[in-house]
Scaffold this motif. Structure first.
Motif, PDB file in Angstrom:
ATOM      1  N   THR A   1     -10.525 -13.130  -1.248  1.00 34.93           N
ATOM      2  CA  THR A   1     -10.092 -12.609   0.048  1.00 34.93           C
ATOM      3  C   THR A   1      -8.579 -12.423   0.039  1.00 34.93           C
ATOM      4  N   PRO A   2      -8.097 -11.177   0.081  1.00 37.47           N
ATOM      5  CA  PRO A   2      -6.642 -10.947   0.115  1.00 37.47           C
ATOM      6  C   PRO A   2      -6.021 -11.491   1.397  1.00 37.47           C
ATOM      7  N   SER A   3      -4.732 -11.714   1.346  1.00 41.35           N
ATOM      8  CA  SER A   3      -3.985 -12.246   2.487  1.00 41.35           C
ATOM      9  C   SER A   3      -2.950 -11.223   2.938  1.00 41.35           C
ATOM     10  N   TYR A   4      -3.024 -10.868   4.228  1.00 42.14           N
ATOM     11  CA  TYR A   4      -2.069  -9.920   4.798  1.00 42.14           C
ATOM     12  C   TYR A   4      -0.757 -10.640   5.079  1.00 42.14           C
ATOM     13  N   LEU A   5       0.367 -10.040   4.653  1.00 44.87           N
ATOM     14  CA  LEU A   5       1.680 -10.657   4.824  1.00 44.87           C
ATOM     15  C   LEU A   5       2.483 -10.005   5.944  1.00 44.87           C
ATOM     16  N   ARG A   6       2.717  -8.694   5.850  1.00 46.51           N
ATOM     17  CA  ARG A   6       3.539  -8.026   6.861  1.00 46.51           C
ATOM     18  C   ARG A   6       3.357  -6.518   6.716  1.00 46.51           C
ATOM     19  N   ASP A   7       4.014  -5.790   7.608  1.00 47.78           N
ATOM     20  CA  ASP A   7       3.929  -4.328   7.618  1.00 47.78           C
ATOM     21  C   ASP A   7       5.335  -3.754   7.543  1.00 47.78           C
ATOM     22  N   GLU A   8       5.542  -2.814   6.615  1.00 46.90           N
ATOM     23  CA  GLU A   8       6.836  -2.144   6.453  1.00 46.90           C
ATOM     24  C   GLU A   8       6.606  -0.636   6.406  1.00 46.90           C
ATOM     25  N   PRO A   9       6.338  -0.018   7.568  1.00 47.53           N
ATOM     26  CA  PRO A   9       6.030   1.417   7.571  1.00 47.53           C
ATOM     27  C   PRO A   9       7.200   2.308   7.203  1.00 47.53           C
ATOM     28  N   TRP A  10       8.433   1.791   7.279  1.00 43.41           N
ATOM     29  CA  TRP A  10       9.613   2.592   6.956  1.00 43.41           C
ATOM     30  C   TRP A  10      10.286   2.085   5.682  1.00 43.41           C
TER      31      TRP A  10
ATOM     32  N   VAL B   1       0.858  -1.186   0.000  1.00 48.07           N
ATOM     33  CA  VAL B   1       0.000   0.000   0.000  1.00 48.07           C
ATOM     34  C   VAL B   1       0.896   1.237   0.000  1.00 48.07           C
ATOM     35  N   ALA B   2       0.710   2.114  -1.002  1.00 43.46           N
ATOM     36  CA  ALA B   2       1.639   3.232  -1.188  1.00 43.46           C
ATOM     37  C   ALA B   2       0.991   4.597  -1.039  1.00 43.46           C
ATOM     38  N   SER B   3      -0.293   4.656  -0.746  1.00 39.99           N
ATOM     39  CA  SER B   3      -0.965   5.948  -0.609  1.00 39.99           C
ATOM     40  C   SER B   3      -1.987   5.873   0.505  1.00 39.99           C
ATOM     41  N   LEU B   4      -2.530   7.017   0.840  1.00 42.82           N
ATOM     42  CA  LEU B   4      -3.574   7.090   1.858  1.00 42.82           C
ATOM     43  C   LEU B   4      -4.860   6.526   1.270  1.00 42.82           C
TER      44      LEU B   4
ATOM     45  N   ASP C   1      -8.494  -2.253   8.164  1.00 37.40           N
ATOM     46  CA  ASP C   1      -7.920  -0.912   8.225  1.00 37.40           C
ATOM     47  C   ASP C   1      -6.604  -0.913   7.463  1.00 37.40           C
ATOM     48  N   LEU C   2      -6.643  -0.455   6.237  1.00 40.22           N
ATOM     49  CA  LEU C   2      -5.449  -0.427   5.395  1.00 40.22           C
ATOM     50  C   LEU C   2      -4.594   0.772   5.754  1.00 40.22           C
ATOM     51  N   ALA C   3      -3.285   0.575   5.762  1.00 38.61           N
ATOM     52  CA  ALA C   3      -2.345   1.643   6.083  1.00 38.61           C
ATOM     53  C   ALA C   3      -1.167   1.579   5.119  1.00 38.61           C
ATOM     54  N   PRO C   4      -0.618   2.722   4.717  1.00 36.64           N
ATOM     55  CA  PRO C   4       0.563   2.719   3.846  1.00 36.64           C
ATOM     56  C   PRO C   4       1.703   1.926   4.469  1.00 36.64           C
ATOM     57  N   GLY C   5       2.333   1.098   3.657  1.00 32.63           N
ATOM     58  CA  GLY C   5       3.421   0.248   4.126  1.00 32.63           C
ATOM     59  C   GLY C   5       3.023  -1.197   4.290  1.00 32.63           C
ATOM     60  N   GLN C   6       1.725  -1.489   4.415  1.00 29.50           N
ATOM     61  CA  GLN C   6       1.287  -2.879   4.551  1.00 29.50           C
ATOM     62  C   GLN C   6       1.494  -3.635   3.236  1.00 29.50           C
ATOM     63  N   ILE C   7       1.849  -4.900   3.355  1.00 31.08           N
ATOM     64  CA  ILE C   7       2.064  -5.750   2.189  1.00 31.08           C
ATOM     65  C   ILE C   7       1.000  -6.826   2.178  1.00 31.08           C
TER      66      ILE C   7
ATOM     67  N   GLY D   1     -17.202   5.615  -1.068  1.00 31.83           N
ATOM     68  CA  GLY D   1     -17.578   4.837  -2.246  1.00 31.83           C
ATOM     69  C   GLY D   1     -17.787   3.370  -2.008  1.00 31.83           C
ATOM     70  N   GLY D   2     -18.185   2.941  -0.826  1.00 30.93           N
ATOM     71  CA  GLY D   2     -18.500   1.537  -0.608  1.00 30.93           C
ATOM     72  C   GLY D   2     -17.292   0.633  -0.578  1.00 30.93           C
ATOM     73  N   GLY D   3     -16.151   1.114  -0.183  1.00 27.04           N
ATOM     74  CA  GLY D   3     -14.960   0.280  -0.098  1.00 27.04           C
ATOM     75  C   GLY D   3     -13.725   1.132   0.124  1.00 27.04           C
ATOM     76  N   ARG D   4     -12.599   0.602  -0.319  1.00 26.31           N
ATOM     77  CA  ARG D   4     -11.329   1.300  -0.190  1.00 26.31           C
ATOM     78  C   ARG D   4     -10.676   1.387  -1.567  1.00 26.31           C
ATOM     79  N   GLN D   5      -9.991   2.496  -1.787  1.00 24.71           N
ATOM     80  CA  GLN D   5      -9.250   2.685  -3.031  1.00 24.71           C
ATOM     81  C   GLN D   5      -7.903   3.286  -2.688  1.00 24.71           C
ATOM     82  N   PHE D   6      -6.837   2.722  -3.248  1.00 25.35           N
ATOM     83  CA  PHE D   6      -5.493   3.183  -2.906  1.00 25.35           C
ATOM     84  C   PHE D   6      -4.537   2.841  -4.040  1.00 25.35           C
ATOM     85  N   GLN D   7      -3.410   3.549  -4.059  1.00 24.34           N
ATOM     86  CA  GLN D   7      -2.335   3.231  -4.986  1.00 24.34           C
ATOM     87  C   GLN D   7      -1.376   2.252  -4.317  1.00 24.34           C
ATOM     88  N   ALA D   8      -0.802   1.367  -5.109  1.00 18.65           N
ATOM     89  CA  ALA D   8       0.040   0.307  -4.563  1.00 18.65           C
ATOM     90  C   ALA D   8       1.263   0.109  -5.436  1.00 18.65           C
ATOM     91  N   GLN D   9       2.360  -0.290  -4.791  1.00 17.64           N
ATOM     92  CA  GLN D   9       3.585  -0.675  -5.485  1.00 17.64           C
ATOM     93  C   GLN D   9       3.597  -2.196  -5.637  1.00 17.64           C
TER      94      GLN D   9
END
Length: 323
Positions: free
Chosen positions: A205-214, A95-98, A160-166, A103-111
């Motif tokens: 259903t997506p799978s959460y892997l890890r968090d890299e906030p930095w 996840v690369a953006s806020l 709760d999606l946050a920038p840096g999550q993979i 709009g009934g969901g989440r929208q974000f830019q990703a690397q």
């Protein structure tokens, strides 16, 4: 004089590439470099005081030409492969953006970190709809009084999606497409300028892997914006202009109503919300931090200023005054 001419030549050469009907080939770039070489030799035969005046703008123009060509070629090459169009791709992304909350969901830019199959651009825009999403033309039933008590549960299937999550996701990808009405917003050009070369909708259903906030400086900045929005939202979500305050504070414009944008447009203050708001906040924060640091160290008539007025209050007043 020479420096200004060189800068002008660099910008002019870059503008020439943007005005061409098509991107020059590598051969054209090499031909331009080959043309500069004999001109440089010719300039060396000039008097010494004129050499730099001729050589510097010439090489600056070549640098602007080649750099613009290389960046444009890199952006164009980073495109969605035709065999991936409207097909499901399995992607590991960051996840690369806020994330937008409307709009009934989440929208974000990703690397994009990896993909199966290959041919997915390095930056995409992801739409993660909720189970309650009925589509852009559907009509959802009005919630009852009992349903309003559980209002927060409608997005429970989207975390709760946050920038840096993979995440590992299955996405249906397609190239950005927008309307081509004259004089209106060019959606495709906007996405291209942002480096977003594909849009995707979550499947399964997506799978959460890890968090890299930095992971990088931009990710850390987006993570700070996410934390600030989370802290401000409980106090603003029921306010008429809460979305506008978020836009001014952290540049989060997704929740601003269309009617408000119309008013801003007609009164000529759109730039305050879209651009200047974040800058004002940044300068105000610097002024408040400087005041806070000085207020705790300065004295007046034998008493510390912090004893007369708390440093936090003085910093807040200074930030408001600077803004």
């Amino acid at each position: 004089m020479t420096g200004r001419l060189s800068l002008l030549a660099f910008v002019a050469a870059s503008g020439v590439v943007h005005m061409l009907p098509g991107l020059p080939s590598l051969g054209h770039g090499l031909a331009a470099a080959a043309l500069v070489a004999p001109l440089s030799l010719l300039a060396l035969s000039m008097p010494r005081r004129y050499r730099l005046l001729v050589l510097a703008p010439m090489w600056a123009a070549l640098a602007g030409l080649l750099l613009t060509w290389a960046r444009a070629d890199h952006r164009l090459a980073d495109a969605l492969a035709d065999h991936n169009e409207n097909k499901v791709s399995r992607v590991v992304l960051r996840v690369a953006s806020l994330p937008d909350l409307e709009g009934g969901g989440r929208q974000f830019q990703a690397q994009v970190i990896s993909s199966i199959p290959d041919g997915v651009p390095s930056r995409i825009q992801v739409s993660w709809p909720t189970s309650a999403w009925v589509g852009p033309y559907g009509r959802a039933a009005s919630p009852s009084a009992d349903d309003k008590q559980a209002q927060g549960s409608q997005d429970s299937d989207v975390p709760d999606l946050a920038p840096g999550q993979i995440w590992r996701m299955a996405l249906t990808l397609k190239k950005p497409q927008g309307l081509r009405n004259p004089q209106l917003f060019d959606y495709e050009a906007y996405m291209f300028a942002q480096g977003v070369r594909a849009t995707g909708s979550v499947r399964g259903t997506p799978s959460y892997l890890r968090d890299e906030p930095w992971a990088s400086l931009p990710i850390a900045a987006q993570r700070a914006r996410h934390a600030m929005r989370a802290a401000m939202q409980p106090y603003l979500e029921d306010k008429r202009y809460g979305a506008v305050l978020l836009a001014l504070a952290i540049g989060d414009q997704a929740s601003v109503q269309t009617s408000d944008w119309t008013v801003f447009n007609r009164t000529g203050i759109t730039h305050l919300v879209s651009i200047s708001g974040s800058h004002i906040t940044m300068i105000a924060a610097l002024g408040g931090a400087l005041t806070f640091w000085l207020w705790r160290r300065l004295h007046f008539r034998g008493r510390a200023l912090a004893e007369r007025l708390p440093a936090q209050v003085a910093a807040a007043l200074a930030a408001l005054l600077v803004a």
